[in-house]
Design an enzyme around this catalytic site. Structure first.
Site, PDB file in Angstrom:
ATOM      1  N   HIS A 125      62.614  24.828  56.561  1.00 12.10           N
ATOM      2  CA  HIS A 125      63.356  24.953  58.012  1.00 12.10           C
ATOM      3  C   HIS A 125      62.976  26.038  58.801  1.00 12.10           C
ATOM      4  CE1 HIS A 125      66.496  25.042  61.076  1.00 12.10           C
ATOM      5  NE2 HIS A 125      66.871  23.570  60.869  1.00 12.10           N
ATOM      6  N   ASP A 202      67.816  28.417  50.545  1.00 12.64           N
ATOM      7  CA  ASP A 202      68.535  28.022  51.664  1.00 12.64           C
ATOM      8  C   ASP A 202      69.244  26.684  51.154  1.00 12.64           C
ATOM      9  OD1 ASP A 202      68.976  26.340  53.611  1.00 12.64           O
ATOM     10  OD2 ASP A 202      67.106  26.591  54.874  1.00 12.64           O
ATOM     11  N   GLN A 205      71.200  22.046  52.918  1.00 13.11           N
ATOM     12  CA  GLN A 205      71.281  20.660  52.438  1.00 13.11           C
ATOM     13  C   GLN A 205      71.750  20.273  51.228  1.00 13.11           C
ATOM     14  OE1 GLN A 205      70.693  18.209  54.567  1.00 13.11           O
ATOM     15  NE2 GLN A 205      70.276  19.556  56.313  1.00 13.11           N
ATOM     16  N   LYS A 228      77.846  21.003  57.320  1.00 10.79           N
ATOM     17  CA  LYS A 228      77.372  19.894  56.274  1.00 10.79           C
ATOM     18  C   LYS A 228      77.844  19.471  55.014  1.00 10.79           C
ATOM     19  CE  LYS A 228      72.856  21.708  58.032  1.00 10.79           C
ATOM     20  NZ  LYS A 228      72.316  20.728  58.953  1.00 10.79           N
ATOM     21  N   CYS A 366      63.104  20.786  63.008  1.00 12.36           N
ATOM     22  CA  CYS A 366      62.834  22.215  62.779  1.00 12.36           C
ATOM     23  C   CYS A 366      62.027  22.463  61.626  1.00 12.36           C
ATOM     24  CB  CYS A 366      64.137  23.033  62.560  1.00 12.36           C
ATOM     25  SG  CYS A 366      65.005  22.931  64.265  1.00 12.36           S
TER      26      CYS A 366
END
Length: 408
Positions: A125, A202, A205, A228, A366
């Site tokens: 991202h 990261d 997700q 999320k 993104c």
């Protein structure tokens, strides 16, 4: 659909699913961007503002003490969610992006020097690309990129070739937001540590789909966003190993992150507060605990199993649509279905699906370098959560056929 979950009952927990969009009941397939919030979380937000709204840590009155207690309960809850060894290793941020920027700005500026190498991947991202580009430009470091194959999987042999004694930092996405690919992060971390590099994951997700254990992964930093995971927006966390966080200078200056201030010198607060300057996002931090409690009540394994069945169902169903190509077919992936249809622009597809009450995400998500890798400008992305159903997927398929008739 699932032996362990009552999906109809779960749907009743989410008031927004009753919304009517363009005369149709909402079908919400934009969960990779943000999940909807259960009543439990909405009540926690309003409950804070109605009953104990106060600033935290510094007040000695009843409301301040109640707010402080709820705030710190959420920290301990998130510590358990990640299986972090210590509560002070959980830093509250404004989201995944904020956490990555904190590490790049504080750790990167302090410990990286000209000629050092930073490794990221093709599927990152923008928020895990731009901070490292900025740092490398400022410090004279070299940014290296792990390539991927046509299925959207990292080429691990190539990753190993990128690692050298000059590699000081590796920052990779745990799960791709555009492809759904689950990366072999434990292997990535072990190989990076073997050359003395630190690793940030990261987890934006991954956090809603996968069981997370930072001790088992042995990552040095882990950043995620609560919106999320059925939680509120504007709130996330950065996990960092205590010895690293202790060695890092503060990211922002202001109230709360200080121990003593004079005009001559300021001494900084202890962890985690030295990274939490100013009045924090108290209500959303408090409500985050309730989102995680909700996930635990359903069972993350049950949620993952339901989402996987939805992904399998949708992947099979779109095969009947002529000219449709799935982007990202990794062997290990979460419930993200990203695709293009020959001759139809993804933005036009999104507009026409919205007219049918179906919310999907269109564009480059993104991840512009990733889109260029596949020689496309963007995709249509349907991403599934625990409250979605096969009947909703059937509506998506009908919608796509209708779009084809109109534009194909």
């Amino acid at each position: 659909m699932s032996n362990n979950l009552d999906i109809a009952s779960i749907r009743n927990d989410f008031p927004i699913l009753n919304e009517i969009v363009n005369g149709k009941q909402l079908v919400y397939f934009d969960n990779a961007a943000t999940t909807q919030k259960p009543r439990l979380v909405l009540d926690a937000l309003s409950g804070y503002y109605e009953h104990y709204n106060a600033n935290i840590h510094r007040g000695i009155h009843h409301l301040a003490e109640k707010a402080t207690s709820a705030f710190e309960q959420s920290r301990r809850r998130l510590q358990a969610f990640l299986n972090a060894p210590l509560p002070e290793e959980i830093i509250f941020t404004y989201g995944t992006t904020d956490g990555i920027n904190l590490v790049a700005s504080s750790y990167g500026r302090t410990f990286l020097k000209a000629g050092d190498e930073v490794i990221i991947s093709t599927m990152e991202h923008h928020s895990n690309i731009v901070p490292w580009q900025m740092l490398c430009e400022e410090k004279g470091c070299i940014l290296k990129i792990i390539p991927i194959n046509d299925e959207g999987e990292l080429l691990m042999d190539e990753y190993e070739k990128l690692l050298t004694e000059r590699t000081k930092f590796v920052s990779v996405v745990h799960v791709s937001n555009s492809l759904g690919t689950i990366n072999p992060v434990k292997e990535i971390i072990a190989k990076a540590h073997a050359v003395g590099a630190k690793v940030l994951l990261d987890g934006a997700q991954a956090s809603s789909h996968l069981h997370l254990d930072v001790q088992d992964l042995d990552c040095d930093f882990y950043s995620l966003s609560l919106h999320k995971i059925y939680g509120p927006t504007g709130m996330g966390i950065l996990y960092g190993k205590k010895e690293l966080l202790d060695a890092m200078p503060p990211y922002r200056g202001g109230g709360e992150m200080i121990k003593e201030v004079t005009f001559e010198k300021t001494t900084y607060n202890e962890l985690p507060y030295k990274f939490e300057a100013g009045t924090p996002n108290i209500a959303d931090v408090v409500a985050a605990k309730y989102a995680l409690d909700y996930v635990d009540t359903l069972g993350k394994e049950n949620i993952a199993a339901h989402e996987h069945k939805l992904l399998e169902y949708a992947t099979e169903a779109v095969k009947d649509i002529e000219g449709l190509r799935i982007i990202g077919q990794a062997k290990e992936k979460v419930s993200v279905l990203s695709f293009v249809i020959d001759g139809i622009h993804h933005q036009d597809m999104g507009v026409l699906l919205d007219q049918q009450g179906i919310a999907v995400r269109t564009g480059h998500h993104c991840t512009q370098p990733l889109m260029r890798r596949f020689n496309i400008t963007g995709t249509t992305r349907a991403s599934f959560a625990v409250y979605n159903t096969t009947e909703e997927i059937d509506l998506l398929i009908q919608g796509l056929h209708k779009v084809k008739r109109m534009l194909g």
